[in-house]
Design a protein around this motif. Structure first.
Motif, PDB file in Angstrom:
ATOM      1  N   ALA A 293     -30.693 -25.308  -7.429  1.00  0.00           N
ATOM      2  CA  ALA A 293     -30.215 -25.744  -6.119  1.00  0.00           C
ATOM      3  C   ALA A 293     -31.378 -26.190  -5.254  1.00  0.00           C
ATOM      4  N   ASP A 294     -31.100 -27.125  -4.375  1.00  0.00           N
ATOM      5  CA  ASP A 294     -32.070 -27.687  -3.447  1.00  0.00           C
ATOM      6  C   ASP A 294     -31.538 -27.451  -2.031  1.00  0.00           C
ATOM      7  N   ILE A 295     -32.283 -26.734  -1.225  1.00  0.00           N
ATOM      8  CA  ILE A 295     -31.837 -26.366   0.121  1.00  0.00           C
ATOM      9  C   ILE A 295     -32.279 -27.427   1.113  1.00  0.00           C
ATOM     10  N   PHE A 296     -31.341 -27.960   1.891  1.00  0.00           N
ATOM     11  CA  PHE A 296     -31.706 -28.956   2.903  1.00  0.00           C
ATOM     12  C   PHE A 296     -32.290 -28.251   4.118  1.00  0.00           C
ATOM     13  N   ILE A 297     -33.536 -28.613   4.472  1.00  0.00           N
ATOM     14  CA  ILE A 297     -34.270 -27.928   5.532  1.00  0.00           C
ATOM     15  C   ILE A 297     -34.134 -28.635   6.877  1.00  0.00           C
ATOM     16  N   GLY A 298     -34.135 -29.978   6.891  1.00  0.00           N
ATOM     17  CA  GLY A 298     -34.044 -30.683   8.163  1.00  0.00           C
ATOM     18  C   GLY A 298     -34.768 -32.016   8.108  1.00  0.00           C
ATOM     19  N   THR A 299     -35.163 -32.515   9.287  1.00  0.00           N
ATOM     20  CA  THR A 299     -35.777 -33.844   9.414  1.00  0.00           C
ATOM     21  C   THR A 299     -37.201 -33.729   9.951  1.00  0.00           C
ATOM     22  N   GLY A 300     -38.080 -34.571   9.421  1.00  0.00           N
ATOM     23  CA  GLY A 300     -39.429 -34.683   9.985  1.00  0.00           C
ATOM     24  C   GLY A 300     -40.491 -33.901   9.239  1.00  0.00           C
ATOM     25  N   ASP A 301     -41.722 -33.990   9.751  1.00  0.00           N
ATOM     26  CA  ASP A 301     -42.884 -33.417   9.067  1.00  0.00           C
ATOM     27  C   ASP A 301     -42.815 -31.900   8.928  1.00  0.00           C
ATOM     28  N   ALA A 302     -42.374 -31.217   9.981  1.00  0.00           N
ATOM     29  CA  ALA A 302     -42.309 -29.750   9.913  1.00  0.00           C
ATOM     30  C   ALA A 302     -41.323 -29.306   8.842  1.00  0.00           C
ATOM     31  N   ALA A 303     -40.176 -29.977   8.781  1.00  0.00           N
ATOM     32  CA  ALA A 303     -39.195 -29.655   7.742  1.00  0.00           C
ATOM     33  C   ALA A 303     -39.767 -29.962   6.366  1.00  0.00           C
ATOM     34  N   GLY A 304     -40.549 -31.049   6.280  1.00  0.00           N
ATOM     35  CA  GLY A 304     -41.151 -31.398   5.010  1.00  0.00           C
ATOM     36  C   GLY A 304     -42.145 -30.356   4.534  1.00  0.00           C
ATOM     37  N   ARG A 305     -42.940 -29.836   5.458  1.00  0.00           N
ATOM     38  CA  ARG A 305     -43.910 -28.799   5.082  1.00  0.00           C
ATOM     39  C   ARG A 305     -43.198 -27.534   4.610  1.00  0.00           C
ATOM     40  N   GLU A 306     -42.131 -27.166   5.309  1.00  0.00           N
ATOM     41  CA  GLU A 306     -41.387 -25.967   4.903  1.00  0.00           C
ATOM     42  C   GLU A 306     -40.713 -26.179   3.555  1.00  0.00           C
ATOM     43  N   ALA A 307     -40.094 -27.346   3.374  1.00  0.00           N
ATOM     44  CA  ALA A 307     -39.413 -27.631   2.111  1.00  0.00           C
ATOM     45  C   ALA A 307     -40.391 -27.588   0.942  1.00  0.00           C
ATOM     46  N   GLY A 308     -41.623 -28.052   1.184  1.00  0.00           N
ATOM     47  CA  GLY A 308     -42.611 -28.102   0.125  1.00  0.00           C
ATOM     48  C   GLY A 308     -43.102 -26.752  -0.342  1.00  0.00           C
ATOM     49  N   THR A 309     -42.832 -25.704   0.430  1.00  0.00           N
ATOM     50  CA  THR A 309     -43.273 -24.352   0.049  1.00  0.00           C
ATOM     51  C   THR A 309     -42.236 -23.604  -0.782  1.00  0.00           C
ATOM     52  N   ILE A 310     -41.035 -24.169  -0.912  1.00  0.00           N
ATOM     53  CA  ILE A 310     -39.945 -23.454  -1.582  1.00  0.00           C
ATOM     54  C   ILE A 310     -39.922 -23.774  -3.067  1.00  0.00           C
TER      55      ILE A 310
END
Length: 333
Positions: A293-310
């Motif tokens: 499964a892939d969890i949708f985190i949100g939009t923008g750079d901050a969401a991208g940084r968080e998504a990249g840690t999962i």
């Protein structure tokens, strides 16, 4: 959607009926938030069982009671361990016209593409430019790596020079298999598996220009887009069900195992554990298997940084309408 580093052979799926008491943290979740997201796509799920549930929502039921009364938790496994990743909606600088730094096109779906049949590879599209001059360019970006990761995520916002925002969503793909560029770097001995993330790959490609370009070509899959700027800015991008997805409540799954629109209980381990009721509203080329499964985190750079840690283990349990669940369990006894 997101990058994946695993690739194992899946066994025949097994189905185990659980109770809600078996779901870690079930009683403490915000079931109302999950219900709101479920309502967004409930009417889009085919089948009389789902239609009956959607009709009942008009009575404004107690959220937790609704899920516990009408659904059965089913653990589906296929012999591969659970892997949770995260994805996000990028926000990138771009222009509707080519010029200056804007040199890398976001293409619309070509009219000669047949879904499911092989089309030009990523390398052919980049090197031979068979799509140039066909009026397929929706916008132009400043960075080919941004374009690559936009395709991995499947949607994004383009910040135009005049300050306005253009939104693009998944339109189709070239019929070629997705392969992980992160796994390619691991196979070459450049990185260990635990070191690989979107940011690491991005930096490596930029620092190794020719090798980096060749690395991206190893993923022959190429995504085409459509403009979806009619979606309000405050809402999430469109998922596979053509509805806006919700940060922290929408996940991408493999529809071969999970009905799109179904509620799914996740128990994610890792640095930031998560026990939460999600709604399966999206898919992705890298999302394959019953426990993926892939969890949708949100939009923008901050969401991208968080998504990249999962990149976490755990388990995922599908909530099925009672009649469907009992029929399934009886069939697989």
């Amino acid at each position: 959607m997101s990058l994946t580093l695993t690739g194992s052979v899946m066994a025949e799926p097994t189905y185990q009926q659980l109770s809600f008491d078996d779901l870690n943290g079930w009683a403490g979740d915000d079931h109302q938030s999950a219900l709101v997201v479920f309502q967004n796509t409930c009417r889009d799920i085919p089948g009389i069982e789902w239609e009956v549930l959607c009709d009942f929502l008009a009575t404004d039921p107690n959220p937790r009671d609704f899920f516990e009364k009408f659904f059965v938790p089913i653990l589906i496994e296929d012999g591969t361990p659970m892997v949770f990743t995260g994805y996000f909606e990028p926000e990138l600088p771009g222009s509707r016209r080519r010029g200056n730094d804007y040199q890398y096109p976001i293409y619309a779906v070509p009219d000669d593409l047949t879904p499911g049949e092989p089309y030009f590879t990523r390398r052919q599209i980049d090197e031979d430019r068979p799509l140039a001059g066909r009026d397929l360019e929706l916008a132009w970006l400043t960075d080919p790596v941004d374009l690559f990761f936009l395709q991995v995520q499947g949607s994004g916002r383009i910040k135009l020079p005049d300050g306005s925002v253009m939104r693009v969503g998944y339109g189709g793909k070239n019929g070629r298999n997705y392969s992980s560029v992160g796994m390619a770097l691991v196979d070459r001995g450049v990185f260990e598996p635990h070191q690989v993330s979107a940011a690491v790959i991005r930096n490596w490609v930029r620092e190794n220009r020719d090798e980096g370009r060749a690395l991206l070509w190893e993923n022959e899959s190429y995504v085409f887009f459509r403009e979806v700027s009619e979606v309000p800015a405050e809402r999430g991008p469109l998922g596979a069900m053509n509805r806006s997805i919700t940060p922290g409540r929408s996940i991408a799954v493999d529809p071969a195992f999970v009905t799109l629109g179904a509620p799914v209980w996740i128990e994610k381990e890792g640095a930031v554990p998560m026990n939460r009721l999600m709604i399966a509203q999206d898919t992705g080329s890298a999302i394959k298997g019953a426990q993926r499964a892939d969890i949708f985190i949100g939009t923008g750079d901050a969401a991208g940084r968080e998504a990249g840690t999962i990149k976490d283990a755990g388990r995922m349990i599908v909530l099925m309408p009672t009649t469907i669940a009992h029929r399934l369990i009886a069939t697989h006894r």
